[in-house]
Design a protein around this motif. Structure first.
Motif, PDB file in Angstrom:
ATOM      1  N   ILE A  25       0.841  -1.205   0.000  1.00 54.86           N
ATOM      2  CA  ILE A  25       0.000   0.000   0.000  1.00 54.86           C
ATOM      3  C   ILE A  25       0.871   1.248   0.000  1.00 54.86           C
ATOM      4  N   PHE A  26       1.918   1.226   0.813  1.00 56.51           N
ATOM      5  CA  PHE A  26       2.792   2.395   0.913  1.00 56.51           C
ATOM      6  C   PHE A  26       3.541   2.648  -0.391  1.00 56.51           C
ATOM      7  N   VAL A  27       3.895   1.581  -1.106  1.00 60.18           N
ATOM      8  CA  VAL A  27       4.558   1.741  -2.407  1.00 60.18           C
ATOM      9  C   VAL A  27       3.633   2.433  -3.392  1.00 60.18           C
ATOM     10  N   PHE A  28       2.388   1.990  -3.450  1.00 61.06           N
ATOM     11  CA  PHE A  28       1.433   2.618  -4.375  1.00 61.06           C
ATOM     12  C   PHE A  28       1.190   4.077  -4.001  1.00 61.06           C
ATOM     13  N   LEU A  29       1.032   4.345  -2.705  1.00 59.51           N
ATOM     14  CA  LEU A  29       0.831   5.734  -2.276  1.00 59.51           C
ATOM     15  C   LEU A  29       2.043   6.593  -2.631  1.00 59.51           C
ATOM     16  N   THR A  30       3.236   6.045  -2.435  1.00 58.09           N
ATOM     17  CA  THR A  30       4.465   6.795  -2.723  1.00 58.09           C
ATOM     18  C   THR A  30       4.598   7.100  -4.202  1.00 58.09           C
ATOM     19  N   ILE A  36       2.614  13.465  -8.830  1.00 57.08           N
ATOM     20  CA  ILE A  36       2.121  14.843  -8.714  1.00 57.08           C
ATOM     21  C   ILE A  36       3.162  15.833  -9.233  1.00 57.08           C
ATOM     22  N   VAL A  37       4.440  15.503  -9.032  1.00 56.68           N
ATOM     23  CA  VAL A  37       5.508  16.436  -9.409  1.00 56.68           C
ATOM     24  C   VAL A  37       5.502  16.731 -10.914  1.00 56.68           C
ATOM     25  N   PRO A  38       5.560  15.708 -11.789  1.00 56.77           N
ATOM     26  CA  PRO A  38       5.490  16.037 -13.218  1.00 56.77           C
ATOM     27  C   PRO A  38       4.120  16.542 -13.661  1.00 56.77           C
ATOM     28  N   ARG A  39       3.080  16.242 -12.881  1.00 57.05           N
ATOM     29  CA  ARG A  39       1.746  16.705 -13.251  1.00 57.05           C
ATOM     30  C   ARG A  39       1.628  18.223 -13.101  1.00 57.05           C
ATOM     31  N   PHE A  40       2.133  18.750 -11.988  1.00 58.33           N
ATOM     32  CA  PHE A  40       1.972  20.182 -11.715  1.00 58.33           C
ATOM     33  C   PHE A  40       3.212  21.011 -12.056  1.00 58.33           C
ATOM     34  N   PHE A  41       4.328  20.328 -12.352  1.00 59.77           N
ATOM     35  CA  PHE A  41       5.552  21.042 -12.707  1.00 59.77           C
ATOM     36  C   PHE A  41       6.069  20.554 -14.052  1.00 59.77           C
ATOM     37  N   ALA A  42       5.135  20.302 -14.979  1.00 55.59           N
ATOM     38  CA  ALA A  42       5.512  19.769 -16.289  1.00 55.59           C
ATOM     39  C   ALA A  42       6.401  20.740 -17.062  1.00 55.59           C
ATOM     40  N   ALA A  43       6.208  22.026 -16.846  1.00 62.37           N
ATOM     41  CA  ALA A  43       7.001  23.019 -17.570  1.00 62.37           C
ATOM     42  C   ALA A  43       8.396  23.189 -16.989  1.00 62.37           C
ATOM     43  N   VAL A  59       8.936  13.792   3.037  1.00 64.55           N
ATOM     44  CA  VAL A  59       7.651  14.011   3.704  1.00 64.55           C
ATOM     45  C   VAL A  59       6.922  12.679   3.891  1.00 64.55           C
ATOM     46  N   LEU A  60       6.910  11.862   2.861  1.00 62.58           N
ATOM     47  CA  LEU A  60       6.253  10.553   2.946  1.00 62.58           C
ATOM     48  C   LEU A  60       6.963   9.645   3.946  1.00 62.58           C
ATOM     49  N   LEU A  61       8.281   9.730   3.996  1.00 60.35           N
ATOM     50  CA  LEU A  61       9.030   8.940   4.972  1.00 60.35           C
ATOM     51  C   LEU A  61       8.682   9.363   6.389  1.00 60.35           C
ATOM     52  N   GLY A  62       8.571  10.678   6.605  1.00 59.37           N
ATOM     53  CA  GLY A  62       8.168  11.171   7.922  1.00 59.37           C
ATOM     54  C   GLY A  62       6.768  10.732   8.289  1.00 59.37           C
ATOM     55  N   PHE A  82      10.908  -4.812  -2.901  1.00 57.04           N
ATOM     56  CA  PHE A  82      10.363  -5.744  -3.894  1.00 57.04           C
ATOM     57  C   PHE A  82       9.171  -5.144  -4.635  1.00 57.04           C
ATOM     58  N   PHE A  83       8.242  -4.530  -3.916  1.00 57.05           N
ATOM     59  CA  PHE A  83       7.055  -3.972  -4.564  1.00 57.05           C
ATOM     60  C   PHE A  83       7.393  -2.725  -5.390  1.00 57.05           C
ATOM     61  N   ASN A  84       8.389  -1.957  -4.972  1.00 56.07           N
ATOM     62  CA  ASN A  84       8.843  -0.853  -5.810  1.00 56.07           C
ATOM     63  C   ASN A  84       9.406  -1.364  -7.126  1.00 56.07           C
TER      64      ASN A  84
END
Length: 315
Positions: A25-30, A36-43, A59-62, A82-84
Motif C-alpha cells: 500500500i505504501f509503495v502505491f501511495l508513494t 504529482i511532481v510532473p503533473r503540476f511542474f511539467a514546464a 515528507v512521505l518517509l516522515g 520488492f514492490f517498488n
C-alpha cells in the motif's frame, strides 16, 4: 506443545503478511504521490523536479514513521524494495515498452528478473552466523560489549566475528545489518551483496535511459498544449525515483568498493575503538593526562590481496 508451536507460527506468518500488505500500500501511495511532481511542474526542467521529488519522499518517509510510532503500523523494508521493483516493472510493461527497442526491453526484463532472484537469495542467505554462542542469555545479547563478549571477540579476532544487535547473533566478517535486504551482510554473502548493489544501479540506470526517451517525447507533446495523462506522469515520476536511488546508491557503492580495497568492514570503521586490533596505544605525553589511541588497519594487505581475499571470502 505442537499446537502452541503451530499457533506461534501462524501468528508470525500473519504478522509478516500484514507487513507485506502495508508495504505494498505504501509503495502505491508513494509512487502515485510522486506523479504529482510532473503533473503540476511539467514546464519545469528535471533538475527542478528532482529535488521536489526528494522533498516529497522525505515528507512521505516522515508520515510513515509517524504511522509506525503513533498507530503501531509496521511495514517490511525488503517487501517495500520488492514492490517498488514490481511497480517500476509494471510501468515499463504497460507504458514504456511501446517506445523503446525490443533489445533494450529484453535487457531491462532480464535485469529485473535477476534482481528478484538476487533479492530472494540474499534474504534467505546465511551471512556467516556463528552458532557457538546461541545458548547465551537475552541479557547478554542486549549487552553488546560485556566482558564475556570482549573475551569472545578477542579469542576470535582473526576470524573477525562481530555481534549484530538487530539479529542478536554473532556474524563472521560482519559488515552491517541491511534493512532493505532483511539480512546481515557478512563473510558468506558480502560478494552477493556487492553484486546485487551493482545490479540495482545498472538496472535503474537502464530504466532512466529508456524513460528519458519517453520524457523527451512527452516534453514535445507538452509544448503543443496537450494535457498530460497519468501514464505519462508515472513514467516521469518513476524515472525521478530511480535517479534519486542511483544517486545515493552510487555513493553507497563507492564506499563499499573502498572498504573492499582496504579490507575493512563498515562496522569496524565506525566502531574501531571497540576492537583492540584496530588501535595503537599512544603513551602518555607531557601535558596530557591520559594515553591516546590511534586507528590502524591490521588486515590491509594491499589492494590486490584484499580483492583476492574478498572474492574468496565465501569459501
Amino acid at each position: 506443545m505442537l499446537v502452541l508451536d503451530d499457533q506461534k507460527s501462524m501468528r508470525i506468518s500473519l504478522k509478516l503478511i500484514g507487513r507485506c500488505m502495508i508495504s505494498c500500500i505504501f509503495v502505491f501511495l508513494t509512487q502515485f504521490a510522486l506523479s504529482i511532481v510532473p503533473r503540476f511542474f511539467a514546464a519545469s526542467s528535471l533538475l527542478i523536479q528532482l529535488p521536489l521529488s526528494a522533498l516529497l519522499l522525505l515528507v512521505l518517509l516522515g508520515a510513515g514513521r509517524c504511522c509506525r510510532r503513533f498507530l503501531g503500523v509496521y511495514a517490511s523494508a525488503p517487501a517495500f524494495v520488492f514492490f517498488n521493483l514490481l511497480f517500476i516493472w509494471g510501468v515499463y510493461i504497460v507504458i514504456l515498452r511501446k517506445v523503446i527497442s525490443p533489445l533494450m526491453g529484453i535487457v531491462l526484463n532480464g535485469e529485473i528478473v535477476m534482481l528478484i532472484i538476487g533479492l530472494y537469495s540474499i534474504l534467505s542467505s546465511d551471512p556467516g552466523f556463528v552458532t557457538s554462542r546461541s545458548s547465551c542469555s537475552d541479557n547478554h545479547a542486549e549487552d553488546s560489549f560485556s566482558e564475556d563478549e570482549a573475551h569472545f571477540e578477542g579469542s576470535f579476532s582473526s576470524r573477525r566475528v562481530r555481534y549484530c544487535k538487530s539479529c542478536k547473533a554473532y556474524v563472521k566478517g560482519f559488515d552491517h545489518h541491511c534493512p532493505a535486504f532483511g539480512n546481515c551482510i557478512g563473510q558468506k554473502n558480502h560478494v552477493l551483496f556487492m553484486v546485487l548493489l551493482v545490479g540495482f544501479v545498472i538496472t535503474e540506470a537502464s530504466y532512466i535511459m529508456d524513460s528519458f526517451k519517453f520524457a523527451t517525447k512527452f516534453q514535445k507533446m507538452d509544448e503543443t498544449g496537450q494535457e498530460t495523462s497519468l501514464s505519462e506522469n508515472l513514467v516521469i515520476s518513476t524515472m525521478l525515483f530511480c535517479l534519486l536511488q542511483v544517486l545515493w546508491q552510487g555513493v553507497f557503492l563507492t564506499w563499499h568498493i573502498y572498504c573492499v580495497c582496504v579490507n575493512i568492514r563498515t562496522d569496524e570503521w565506525i566502531n574501531w575503538k571497540k576492537y583492540p586490533e584496530f588501535q595503537i596505544i599512544i603513551p602518555i605525553q607531557p601535558g596530557l593526562s591520559s594515553e591516546g589511541r590511534r586507528f590502524r588497519n591490521p588486515y590491509n594487505k594491499g589492494v590486490f590481496c584484499n580483492m583476492k581475499d574478498f572474492l574468496a571470502s565465501e569459501e
